[in-house]
Scaffold this motif. Structure first.
Motif, PDB file in Angstrom:
ATOM      1  N   TRP A   1       0.832  -1.198   0.000  1.00 45.35           N
ATOM      2  CA  TRP A   1       0.000   0.000   0.000  1.00 45.35           C
ATOM      3  C   TRP A   1       0.869   1.251   0.000  1.00 45.35           C
ATOM      4  O   TRP A   1       1.974   1.259   0.556  1.00 45.35           O
ATOM      5  CB  TRP A   1      -0.910   0.021   1.230  1.00 45.35           C
ATOM      6  N   ILE A   2       0.355   2.298  -0.607  1.00 45.65           N
ATOM      7  CA  ILE A   2       1.037   3.592  -0.642  1.00 45.65           C
ATOM      8  C   ILE A   2       0.040   4.679  -0.269  1.00 45.65           C
ATOM      9  O   ILE A   2      -1.069   4.726  -0.811  1.00 45.65           O
ATOM     10  CB  ILE A   2       1.602   3.913  -2.034  1.00 45.65           C
ATOM     11  N   LEU A   3       0.425   5.544   0.639  1.00 49.74           N
ATOM     12  CA  LEU A   3      -0.326   6.753   0.951  1.00 49.74           C
ATOM     13  C   LEU A   3       0.591   7.937   0.648  1.00 49.74           C
ATOM     14  O   LEU A   3       1.710   7.988   1.160  1.00 49.74           O
ATOM     15  CB  LEU A   3      -0.746   6.766   2.422  1.00 49.74           C
ATOM     16  N   GLU A   4       0.138   8.858  -0.187  1.00 53.99           N
ATOM     17  CA  GLU A   4       1.007   9.986  -0.537  1.00 53.99           C
ATOM     18  C   GLU A   4       0.241  11.310  -0.551  1.00 53.99           C
ATOM     19  O   GLU A   4      -0.449  11.634  -1.514  1.00 53.99           O
ATOM     20  CB  GLU A   4       1.664   9.789  -1.904  1.00 53.99           C
ATOM     21  N   PRO A   5       0.378  12.106   0.506  1.00 51.16           N
ATOM     22  CA  PRO A   5      -0.050  13.499   0.429  1.00 51.16           C
ATOM     23  C   PRO A   5       0.956  14.259  -0.448  1.00 51.16           C
ATOM     24  O   PRO A   5       2.165  14.022  -0.370  1.00 51.16           O
ATOM     25  CB  PRO A   5       0.021  13.983   1.877  1.00 51.16           C
ATOM     26  N   LYS A   6       0.463  15.171  -1.289  1.00 52.97           N
ATOM     27  CA  LYS A   6       1.373  15.955  -2.123  1.00 52.97           C
ATOM     28  C   LYS A   6       0.746  17.285  -2.492  1.00 52.97           C
ATOM     29  O   LYS A   6      -0.472  17.458  -2.455  1.00 52.97           O
ATOM     30  CB  LYS A   6       1.777  15.184  -3.366  1.00 52.97           C
ATOM     31  N   VAL A   7       1.621  18.212  -2.854  1.00 56.29           N
ATOM     32  CA  VAL A   7       1.177  19.560  -3.186  1.00 56.29           C
ATOM     33  C   VAL A   7       2.041  20.109  -4.313  1.00 56.29           C
ATOM     34  O   VAL A   7       3.243  19.817  -4.391  1.00 56.29           O
ATOM     35  CB  VAL A   7       1.235  20.482  -1.934  1.00 56.29           C
ATOM     36  N   ALA A   8       1.425  20.881  -5.200  1.00 59.17           N
ATOM     37  CA  ALA A   8       2.138  21.558  -6.278  1.00 59.17           C
ATOM     38  C   ALA A   8       1.619  22.986  -6.361  1.00 59.17           C
ATOM     39  O   ALA A   8       0.431  23.246  -6.120  1.00 59.17           O
ATOM     40  CB  ALA A   8       1.951  20.836  -7.612  1.00 59.17           C
TER      41      ALA A   8
END
Length: 289
Positions: A168-175
């Motif tokens: 499993w992968i959880l990825e918060p991200k912002v651009a």
């Protein structure tokens, strides 16, 4: 807003307390793995093609070990939606009037901040996506255009763990895109601005060589697509699903075949959903050298 970003990071880190042992070594089409690469340089190429001739997004990149906790990533991406039918535009929708062209180089550094024998792996991935041409959007009806800034900063926090054979992968991200851009006809075109999303991905075995891969990303702040009726920025769920085939021993070749509505594999482009939820076919090949 700054508070929104802080909340996303705090929530993601808080989930670590309930995650099971181990971690994912592979990403999904729109989410990065948390493990930093250790070993020979990896080359990777990808293409995503959408409805209409000329609506293709392709990339070529490499990643390599810097030290035990750090890897460096460099890639080139070419994006064109100026084909016969711009991405979206289904059923005569207004989103067909805005077409885009963009070439960019992405430079990023992934730093592992937790993991390596622990219950999970967490990494920080800041990147700068630098346009070598564009990004420019053109109104197909009037010929007017608007151009965004040359550099798009982004940051992701991939968190990976394993339960049984499933990863499993959880990825918060912002651009950070432009929120508004002066255009060629003396007006101002609205942009996406800052976009914050949280993605959840899964890699689960089908057999000894094949995996099912999928991800879904929810935008919690900002806009990431064009409304099909107004041609103005809007919010859309981003997703992908497909099959991964792995062949070889010490230096395997990995091939992903998938369907997605996302514009690209980089942190910034993976946040962008195609107008009208248009679906594209993607293929990605990765090999160690």
């Amino acid at each position: 807003m700054r508070k929104s970003l802080i909340v996303v990071v705090v929530v993601a880190l808080g989930l670590l307390a309930v995650m099971p042992a181990a971690w994912s070594q592979e990403g999904t089409p729109n989410l990065k793995p948390a493990k930093t690469w250790q070993g020979p340089t990896v080359w990777q190429g990808e293409a995503r093609t959408f409805r209409g001739g000329g609506n293709t997004i392709w990339s070529l990149g490499m990643r390599g070990e810097v030290n035990r906790k750090t890897e460096a990533d460099v890639s080139f991406l070419a994006w064109s939606t100026k084909g016969r039918d711009p991405i979206g535009g289904l059923g005569g929708s207004m989103s067909a009037v805005r077409a885009s062209k963009l070439n960019l180089i992405t430079v990023g550094v992934k730093r592992r901040i937790s993991g390596a024998g622990a219950r999970h792996t967490v990494s920080l991935f800041p990147a700068l996506e630098i346009a070598t041409s564009g990004p420019i959007g053109t109104n197909m009806q009037t010929g007017g255009y608007a151009q965004e800034k040359r550099a798009i900063p982004s940051i992701g926090l991939p968190i990976c763990w394993k339960r049984g054979a499933t990863r499993w992968i959880l990825e918060p991200k912002v651009a950070w895109f432009d929120s508004s851009m002066p255009d060629s006809v003396g007006g101002v075109t609205q942009g996406f601005g800052r976009v914050i999303g949280i993605g959840l991905g899964v890699v689960t075995p089908i057999d000894a060589h094949d995996d099912f891969i999928a991800d879904v990303l929810v935008v919690v702040d900002g806009d990431n697509t064009l409304d099909e009726n107004t041609n103005l920025p809007d919010t859309e769920l981003v997703w992908s699903a497909g099959i991964r085939w792995t062949h070889g021993g010490e230096k395997p070749t990995v091939i992903d075949l998938f369907v997605t509505n996302s514009a690209g594999p980089t942190t910034a482009t993976s946040l962008i959903g195609a107008p009208d939820n248009s679906r594209g076919l993607g293929v990605r090949v990765e090999h160690e050298f």
